[in-house]
Design an enzyme around this catalytic site. Structure first.
Site, PDB file in Angstrom:
ATOM      1  CE  LYS A 125      -4.428  -1.686   1.395  1.00 39.22           C
ATOM      2  NZ  LYS A 125      -5.651  -1.588   2.140  1.00 39.22           N
ATOM      3  CE  LYS A 209      -6.835  -7.539  -1.986  1.00 35.67           C
ATOM      4  NZ  LYS A 209      -7.202  -7.354  -0.580  1.00 35.67           N
ATOM      5  CE  LYS A 212     -14.030  -3.447   0.973  1.00 38.20           C
ATOM      6  NZ  LYS A 212     -12.833  -3.600   1.780  1.00 38.20           N
TER       7      LYS A 212
HETATM    8  N1  AQP Z   1      -9.866 -10.420  -3.951  1.00 42.90           N
HETATM    9  C1  AQP Z   1     -10.131 -11.099  -2.837  1.00 42.90           C
HETATM   10  N2  AQP Z   1     -10.191 -12.465  -2.863  1.00 42.90           N
HETATM   11  C2  AQP Z   1     -10.486 -13.174  -1.739  1.00 42.90           C
HETATM   12  N3  AQP Z   1     -10.723 -12.592  -0.536  1.00 42.90           N
HETATM   13  C3  AQP Z   1     -10.685 -11.241  -0.477  1.00 42.90           C
HETATM   14  N4  AQP Z   1     -10.878 -10.378   0.526  1.00 42.90           N
HETATM   15  C4  AQP Z   1     -10.731  -9.098   0.079  1.00 42.90           C
HETATM   16  N5  AQP Z   1     -10.438  -9.110  -1.236  1.00 42.90           N
HETATM   17  C5  AQP Z   1     -10.397 -10.429  -1.602  1.00 42.90           C
HETATM   18  C6  AQP Z   1     -11.206 -10.778   1.879  1.00 42.90           C
HETATM   19  O1  AQP Z   1     -12.278  -9.976   2.339  1.00 42.90           O
HETATM   20  C7  AQP Z   1     -12.095  -9.749   3.728  1.00 42.90           C
HETATM   21  C8  AQP Z   1     -12.210  -8.288   4.039  1.00 42.90           C
HETATM   22  O2  AQP Z   1     -11.190  -7.562   3.446  1.00 42.90           O
HETATM   23  P1  AQP Z   1     -11.086  -6.018   3.703  1.00 42.90           P
HETATM   24  O3  AQP Z   1     -12.043  -5.306   2.868  1.00 42.90           O
HETATM   25  O4  AQP Z   1     -11.198  -5.721   5.141  1.00 42.90           O
HETATM   26  O5  AQP Z   1      -9.637  -5.683   3.321  1.00 42.90           O
HETATM   27  P2  AQP Z   1      -8.851  -5.981   2.015  1.00 42.90           P
HETATM   28  O6  AQP Z   1      -8.400  -7.406   2.036  1.00 42.90           O
HETATM   29  O7  AQP Z   1      -7.791  -4.932   1.937  1.00 42.90           O
HETATM   30  O8  AQP Z   1      -9.934  -5.805   0.858  1.00 42.90           O
HETATM   31  P3  AQP Z   1      -9.907  -4.813  -0.337  1.00 42.90           P
HETATM   32  O9  AQP Z   1     -11.130  -5.031  -1.161  1.00 42.90           O
HETATM   33  O10 AQP Z   1      -8.612  -4.929  -1.072  1.00 42.90           O
HETATM   34  O11 AQP Z   1     -10.039  -3.430   0.401  1.00 42.90           O
HETATM   35  P4  AQP Z   1      -9.213  -2.119   0.161  1.00 42.90           P
HETATM   36  O12 AQP Z   1      -9.242  -1.911  -1.315  1.00 42.90           O
HETATM   37  O13 AQP Z   1      -9.945  -1.061   0.937  1.00 42.90           O
HETATM   38  O14 AQP Z   1      -7.833  -2.389   0.696  1.00 42.90           O
HETATM   39  C9  AQP Z   1     -10.744 -10.338   4.130  1.00 42.90           C
HETATM   40  O15 AQP Z   1     -10.955 -11.592   4.709  1.00 42.90           O
HETATM   41  C10 AQP Z   1     -10.049 -10.461   2.822  1.00 42.90           C
HETATM   42  O16 AQP Z   1      -9.089 -11.504   2.839  1.00 42.90           O
END
Ligand code: AQP
Length: 350
Positions: A125, A209, A212
């Protein structure tokens, strides 16, 4: 496969599941397959389940206040629409239970700088940007996550692959606390990373990955997308001109194709080899419409139900408030005992 919930290494702790999602944007198919779908499975197994909307984590990067409120309610609507039941699971937003921040502080004093520096999500990040400009909260994120989990003495945490390192850090923090204070107070929590889609990749780049916060909306399927949007995003998903092969090994160097097969298997609740057995020799012109039909059949009802729930934000707030009261009742004694163990005087009468 061994049942992960009944293979807890520490029998002194009753099985309890905790997990959370940041309301840092709309929910994606990655969140659904990697997390929420499995939250529902665990709830349905009859174990005690606590699921949080981790709003304190979300503000480690800038969030517009009105958008954060909306996203938190929408995340709650996503949990409910996907099958979480506020009577059987505790559902709440993190900031309503102040013990998270307090235990997070204690763990900031247990975790070591070297451990935090090794977190790949922190490095990802802040890579290519000036790490000096990142918030201190973003650096401390995994220590707050350890507090979220250990505040409930959670024994199991369902997460996607990307969160594995953070759960390992949670185990290190629990072990160091237990060791330093010569107690057996915190469990050594197990990550539960299972299913065909523990890492759903971007529809535009199979090496990244699905996220969001990706600037490209076409990179992800949002749980709020309607049927036409879902089908159009799958139609436009990056692929290659080759037909699908007979084995997953043959997809090793085709990340976009592999990702779509994984998504199909996870949505259909089947394994990847079975998907290839059905589609081997066919091109994406045949595969994508079938995948789109499957995605629409699974996700469109969730999207419609989320829309319905969002019509009544007061009811969502009521569910979150009730969940926070129940979470607080578990968390407060654990926080109090933690502070006593560390030598803090707890003499207030409540
Ligand atoms: N692409 C993914 N595939 C499988 N699991 C995923 N998770 C997130 N993206 C994927 C799982 O969702 C849960 C919550 O994640 P989070 O939103 O708290 O944080 P993150 O992993 O950082 O998700 P994002 O979408 O990438 O958020 P941003 O963009 O805000 O950083 C976790 O269990 C995660 O593993």
């Amino acid at each position: 496969m061994a049942d992960p919930l009944h293979s807890a290494p520490q029998s002194t702790f009753t099985p309890r599941v905790f997990s959370g999602i940041q309301p840092s944007g709309g929910l994606t198919l990655g969140n659904y397959l990697g997390a929420i779908k499995r939250f529902v499975d665990m709830q349905d197994q009859g174990i005690e389940t606590i699921y949080c909307m981790v709003d304190l984590h979300a503000i480690t990067v800038w969030q517009d206040p009105a958008a954060l409120r909306h996203q938190t309610r929408e995340l709650a609507a996503g949990y409910l629409a996907a099958g979480l039941d506020p009577k059987r699971s505790i559902l709440f937003n993190q900031s309503q239970v102040s013990a998270h921040a307090e235990l997070g502080w204690v763990f900031n004093c247990v975790a070591r700088m070297g451990w935090m520096n090794r977190m790949t999500q922190w490095k990802d990040k802040t890579s290519g940007k000036d790490a000096e400009k990142a918030s201190l909260g973003l650096f401390a994120y995994p220590s707050l996550m350890a507090a979220d989990i250990l505040l409930y003495h959670a024994t199991h945490v369902p997460v996607g692959e990307d969160q594995k390192q953070h759960v390992e850090l949670t185990r290190d923090i629990a072990a160091k606390f237990n060791h330093d204070y010569k107690v057996d107070f915190f469990p050594i929590t197990e990550p539960v990373i299972e299913g065909a889609a523990t890492r759903v990749m971007s529809l535009r780049d199979g090496t990244r990955k699905m996220s969001k916060s990706d600037p490209s909306d076409n990179s992800r399927i949002n749980l709020t997308d309607d049927a036409d949007k879902i089908a159009s995003k799958i139609r436009k998903a990056k692929t290659d001109p080759e037909p699908l092969p007979e084995t997953m090994d043959a997809l090793a160097d085709r990340p976009e194709a592999r990702n779509l097969v994984n998504i199909y298997a996870a949505l259909a609740g089947t394994d990847k080899d079975a998907v290839l057995a059905e589609f081997a020799g066919q091109g994406f012109g045949a595969f994508k419409p079938r995948l789109a039909d499957l995605a629409v059949a699974t996700l469109a009802p969730i999207s419609v139900e989320m829309g319905r729930l969002m019509q009544d934000p007061a009811e969502i707030d009521r569910i979150l408030g009730d969940g926070a009261d129940r979470a607080d009742a578990i968390a407060t004694p654990i926080l109090d005992r933690t502070l006593e163990i560390t030598g803090m005087i707890r003499s207030r009468r409540r």
